[in-house]
Design a protein around this motif. Structure first.
Motif, PDB file in Angstrom:
ATOM      1  N   LYS A   1      -6.136 -13.878  37.857  1.00  0.00           N
ATOM      2  CA  LYS A   1      -6.769 -14.793  38.811  1.00  0.00           C
ATOM      3  C   LYS A   1      -6.682 -14.223  40.218  1.00  0.00           C
ATOM      4  O   LYS A   1      -5.598 -13.975  40.736  1.00  0.00           O
ATOM      5  CB  LYS A   1      -6.108 -16.163  38.774  1.00  0.00           C
ATOM      6  N   THR A   2      -7.852 -14.030  40.846  1.00  0.00           N
ATOM      7  CA  THR A   2      -7.899 -13.543  42.223  1.00  0.00           C
ATOM      8  C   THR A   2      -8.648 -14.546  43.099  1.00  0.00           C
ATOM      9  O   THR A   2      -9.370 -15.415  42.596  1.00  0.00           O
ATOM     10  CB  THR A   2      -8.592 -12.165  42.312  1.00  0.00           C
ATOM     11  N   PHE A   3      -8.485 -14.388  44.407  1.00  0.00           N
ATOM     12  CA  PHE A   3      -9.113 -15.276  45.376  1.00  0.00           C
ATOM     13  C   PHE A   3     -10.017 -14.455  46.292  1.00  0.00           C
ATOM     14  O   PHE A   3      -9.584 -13.482  46.888  1.00  0.00           O
ATOM     15  CB  PHE A   3      -8.042 -15.992  46.210  1.00  0.00           C
ATOM     16  N   LYS A   4     -11.279 -14.874  46.371  1.00  0.00           N
ATOM     17  CA  LYS A   4     -12.262 -14.120  47.155  1.00  0.00           C
ATOM     18  C   LYS A   4     -12.512 -14.729  48.533  1.00  0.00           C
ATOM     19  O   LYS A   4     -12.998 -14.054  49.437  1.00  0.00           O
ATOM     20  CB  LYS A   4     -13.567 -14.006  46.378  1.00  0.00           C
ATOM     21  N   GLU A   5     -12.188 -15.998  48.704  1.00  0.00           N
ATOM     22  CA  GLU A   5     -12.420 -16.658  49.988  1.00  0.00           C
ATOM     23  C   GLU A   5     -11.198 -16.455  50.880  1.00  0.00           C
ATOM     24  O   GLU A   5     -10.313 -17.301  50.983  1.00  0.00           O
ATOM     25  CB  GLU A   5     -12.702 -18.142  49.772  1.00  0.00           C
ATOM     26  N   VAL A   6     -11.167 -15.292  51.537  1.00  0.00           N
ATOM     27  CA  VAL A   6     -10.022 -14.943  52.387  1.00  0.00           C
ATOM     28  C   VAL A   6     -10.480 -14.599  53.799  1.00  0.00           C
ATOM     29  O   VAL A   6      -9.849 -13.803  54.499  1.00  0.00           O
ATOM     30  CB  VAL A   6      -9.225 -13.768  51.769  1.00  0.00           C
ATOM     31  N   GLY A   7     -11.598 -15.188  54.223  1.00  0.00           N
ATOM     32  CA  GLY A   7     -12.078 -15.002  55.580  1.00  0.00           C
ATOM     33  C   GLY A   7     -12.476 -13.583  55.912  1.00  0.00           C
ATOM     34  O   GLY A   7     -12.407 -13.160  57.070  1.00  0.00           O
ATOM     35  N   GLY A   8     -12.875 -12.829  54.883  1.00  0.00           N
ATOM     36  CA  GLY A   8     -13.281 -11.446  55.108  1.00  0.00           C
ATOM     37  C   GLY A   8     -12.133 -10.480  55.283  1.00  0.00           C
ATOM     38  O   GLY A   8     -12.343  -9.318  55.652  1.00  0.00           O
ATOM     39  N   TYR A   9     -10.910 -10.916  55.016  1.00  0.00           N
ATOM     40  CA  TYR A   9      -9.745 -10.039  55.189  1.00  0.00           C
ATOM     41  C   TYR A   9      -9.843  -8.844  54.256  1.00  0.00           C
ATOM     42  O   TYR A   9     -10.046  -8.991  53.053  1.00  0.00           O
ATOM     43  CB  TYR A   9      -8.451 -10.805  54.913  1.00  0.00           C
ATOM     44  N   ASP A  10      -9.707  -7.638  54.821  1.00  0.00           N
ATOM     45  CA  ASP A  10      -9.812  -6.440  54.005  1.00  0.00           C
ATOM     46  C   ASP A  10      -8.785  -5.377  54.394  1.00  0.00           C
ATOM     47  O   ASP A  10      -8.927  -4.207  54.055  1.00  0.00           O
ATOM     48  CB  ASP A  10     -11.221  -5.840  54.093  1.00  0.00           C
ATOM     49  N   ASP A  11      -7.745  -5.802  55.110  1.00  0.00           N
ATOM     50  CA  ASP A  11      -6.697  -4.857  55.502  1.00  0.00           C
ATOM     51  C   ASP A  11      -5.562  -4.893  54.470  1.00  0.00           C
ATOM     52  O   ASP A  11      -5.651  -5.594  53.456  1.00  0.00           O
ATOM     53  CB  ASP A  11      -6.182  -5.195  56.899  1.00  0.00           C
ATOM     54  N   VAL A  12      -4.494  -4.166  54.776  1.00  0.00           N
ATOM     55  CA  VAL A  12      -3.404  -4.013  53.818  1.00  0.00           C
ATOM     56  C   VAL A  12      -2.757  -5.353  53.483  1.00  0.00           C
ATOM     57  O   VAL A  12      -2.484  -6.172  54.365  1.00  0.00           O
ATOM     58  CB  VAL A  12      -2.331  -3.053  54.368  1.00  0.00           C
ATOM     59  N   VAL A  13      -2.510  -5.557  52.190  1.00  0.00           N
ATOM     60  CA  VAL A  13      -1.654  -6.641  51.719  1.00  0.00           C
ATOM     61  C   VAL A  13      -0.391  -5.972  51.191  1.00  0.00           C
ATOM     62  O   VAL A  13      -0.461  -5.111  50.306  1.00  0.00           O
ATOM     63  CB  VAL A  13      -2.321  -7.457  50.594  1.00  0.00           C
ATOM     64  N   LEU A  14       0.735  -6.341  51.743  1.00  0.00           N
ATOM     65  CA  LEU A  14       2.010  -5.717  51.357  1.00  0.00           C
ATOM     66  C   LEU A  14       3.032  -6.785  51.025  1.00  0.00           C
ATOM     67  O   LEU A  14       3.224  -7.727  51.796  1.00  0.00           O
ATOM     68  CB  LEU A  14       2.546  -4.844  52.499  1.00  0.00           C
ATOM     69  N   VAL A  15       3.667  -6.638  49.874  1.00  0.00           N
ATOM     70  CA  VAL A  15       4.857  -7.424  49.552  1.00  0.00           C
ATOM     71  C   VAL A  15       5.987  -6.404  49.410  1.00  0.00           C
ATOM     72  O   VAL A  15       5.936  -5.533  48.549  1.00  0.00           O
ATOM     73  CB  VAL A  15       4.698  -8.238  48.258  1.00  0.00           C
ATOM     74  N   ARG A  16       6.965  -6.520  50.282  1.00  0.00           N
ATOM     75  CA  ARG A  16       8.049  -5.543  50.258  1.00  0.00           C
ATOM     76  C   ARG A  16       9.363  -6.197  49.850  1.00  0.00           C
ATOM     77  O   ARG A  16       9.492  -7.427  49.825  1.00  0.00           O
ATOM     78  CB  ARG A  16       8.203  -4.875  51.624  1.00  0.00           C
ATOM     79  N   ASP A  17      10.310  -5.363  49.490  1.00  0.00           N
ATOM     80  CA  ASP A  17      11.663  -5.817  49.150  1.00  0.00           C
ATOM     81  C   ASP A  17      11.678  -6.794  47.968  1.00  0.00           C
ATOM     82  O   ASP A  17      12.431  -7.771  47.967  1.00  0.00           O
ATOM     83  CB  ASP A  17      12.353  -6.452  50.362  1.00  0.00           C
TER      84      ASP A  17
ATOM     85  N   GLY B   1      17.332  -2.581  42.266  1.00  0.00           N
ATOM     86  CA  GLY B   1      16.942  -2.244  43.629  1.00  0.00           C
ATOM     87  C   GLY B   1      15.806  -3.116  44.094  1.00  0.00           C
ATOM     88  O   GLY B   1      15.777  -4.319  43.816  1.00  0.00           O
ATOM     89  N   LYS B   2      14.824  -2.490  44.758  1.00  0.00           N
ATOM     90  CA  LYS B   2      13.701  -3.245  45.290  1.00  0.00           C
ATOM     91  C   LYS B   2      12.418  -2.433  45.181  1.00  0.00           C
ATOM     92  O   LYS B   2      12.432  -1.206  45.165  1.00  0.00           O
ATOM     93  CB  LYS B   2      13.961  -3.654  46.744  1.00  0.00           C
ATOM     94  N   VAL B   3      11.319  -3.174  45.121  1.00  0.00           N
ATOM     95  CA  VAL B   3       9.990  -2.587  44.975  1.00  0.00           C
ATOM     96  C   VAL B   3       9.132  -3.019  46.154  1.00  0.00           C
ATOM     97  O   VAL B   3       9.200  -4.176  46.583  1.00  0.00           O
ATOM     98  CB  VAL B   3       9.318  -3.043  43.656  1.00  0.00           C
ATOM     99  N   HIS B   4       8.335  -2.089  46.673  1.00  0.00           N
ATOM    100  CA  HIS B   4       7.347  -2.391  47.710  1.00  0.00           C
ATOM    101  C   HIS B   4       5.962  -2.120  47.121  1.00  0.00           C
ATOM    102  O   HIS B   4       5.729  -1.029  46.585  1.00  0.00           O
ATOM    103  CB  HIS B   4       7.544  -1.517  48.945  1.00  0.00           C
ATOM    104  N   ILE B   5       5.055  -3.087  47.212  1.00  0.00           N
ATOM    105  CA  ILE B   5       3.702  -2.942  46.674  1.00  0.00           C
ATOM    106  C   ILE B   5       2.699  -3.267  47.777  1.00  0.00           C
ATOM    107  O   ILE B   5       2.787  -4.318  48.424  1.00  0.00           O
ATOM    108  CB  ILE B   5       3.447  -3.888  45.486  1.00  0.00           C
ATOM    109  N   ALA B   6       1.745  -2.363  47.987  1.00  0.00           N
ATOM    110  CA  ALA B   6       0.672  -2.597  48.966  1.00  0.00           C
ATOM    111  C   ALA B   6      -0.667  -2.252  48.327  1.00  0.00           C
ATOM    112  O   ALA B   6      -0.742  -1.372  47.467  1.00  0.00           O
ATOM    113  CB  ALA B   6       0.885  -1.749  50.224  1.00  0.00           C
ATOM    114  N   TYR B   7      -1.721  -2.962  48.758  1.00  0.00           N
ATOM    115  CA  TYR B   7      -3.065  -2.602  48.309  1.00  0.00           C
ATOM    116  C   TYR B   7      -4.075  -3.004  49.371  1.00  0.00           C
ATOM    117  O   TYR B   7      -3.821  -3.875  50.214  1.00  0.00           O
ATOM    118  CB  TYR B   7      -3.398  -3.243  46.958  1.00  0.00           C
TER     119      TYR B   7
END
Length: 205
Positions: free
Chosen positions: A72-88, A104-110
Motif C-alpha cells: 500500500k502506497t500513498f500518492k497524494e503527498v503534495g508533489g513531494y519528490d525529495d528524499v524519504v529517510l527513516v534512520r536508526d 544494531g540499526k538500519v537506515h533506509i532512504a528512497y
C-alpha cells in the motif's frame, strides 16, 4: 533508472517441511547434553519448550512476505519528490554461521517515484528480514531489493550498522566492533552528491 540498475526480483523463502515441536525439543535436549549439562535437572526441564517458543518469535520472518508489507502506497503527498529517510531502525537478528545474535540499526532512504509508503512499513520490512537466519551483507541486499521491487523509487540507499556476538563473544572477542554495510541503487548509485547527502542525513559526514 537504467536497465542495469533494475532491482532483482525479491525471492521468497521456499517452503520446507518443519520438524514437529517434539522433535525440535528433543534436539534442544541433545544440545544441552552435548554442552555438558543434564537436560533432566530441574532448571533445564522446561528449557526445550521455552527455546522452541522463543525460536518461533526469533524467526517469525520466514512466515512474512515483504510484498504484503509494502503493497500500500500513498500518492497524494503534495508533489513531494525529495528524499524519504527513516534512520536508526533498531533490529536484532541471528548469524546463520553460528546462530548467535547480531544487532544494531538500519537506515533506509528512497527518492519517491510512484508514491510513498507508510513510514512504519520500512521498520516492518527490516523485521521481515532480521527475523531469519542471516548474514548482514545479504540482509542489506534483501532490504534494498524489496524497496526497489515494490516502491519503484528513483533511487534507494540502505546502511546497516551492527555488532556481531559471533565476533565479540567468541573467536577474537572484539567487544564493541561494528560492521557497516551499505548499498545504493538508481540516483543514489549514479550521483555521488546524493550519496554524500544520505551520509550527512544519517550522521556519517
Amino acid at each position: 533508472m537504467d536497465a542495469s540498475a533494475k532491482p532483482q526480483h525479491v525471492k521468497l523463502v521456499p517452503e520446507i517441511t518443519r520438524p514437529s515441536r517434539e522433535e525440535a525439543e528433543a534436539a534442544v535436549r541433545t544440545l544441552i547434553a552435548w554442552a555438558g549439562d543434564d537436560p533432566t535437572r530441574e532448571g533445564l526441564l522446561e528449557t526445550p519448550h521455552r527455546v522452541t517458543k522463543a525460536y518461533r518469535e526469533f524467526f517469525a520472518g520466514y512466515g512474512d512476505d515483504p510484498r504484503e508489507v509494502l503493497h500500500k502506497t500513498f500518492k497524494e503527498v503534495g508533489g513531494y519528490d525529495d528524499v524519504v529517510l527513516v534512520r536508526d531502525i533498531p533490529f536484532s537478528s541471528h548469524c546463520e554461521h553460528h546462530m548467535v545474535p547480531f544487532f544494531g540499526k538500519v537506515h533506509i532512504a528512497y527518492l519517491p517515484h510512484d508514491g510513498v509508503v507508510g513510514l512504519s512499513k520500512l521498520a516492518r520490512l527490516v523485521e521481515v528480514y532480521a527475523r531469519r537466519l542471516q548474514v548482514q551483507e545479504n540482509m542489506t541486499a534483501q532490504i534494498i531489493d524489496a524497496v526497489n521491487e515494490h516502491l519503484n523509487p528513483r533511487g534507494a540507499a540502505v546502511m546497516i550498522e551492527a555488532e556481531h556476538m559471533c565476533m565479540s563473544m567468541r573467536g577474537v572477542r572484539a567487544h564493541g566492533a561494528l560492521t557497516i554495510t551499505q548499498r545504493f541503487t538508481g540516483v543514489f548509485a549514479e550521483d555521488r552528491n546524493e550519496q554524500d547527502r544520505f551520509f550527512a542525513m544519517v550522521g556519517k559526514r
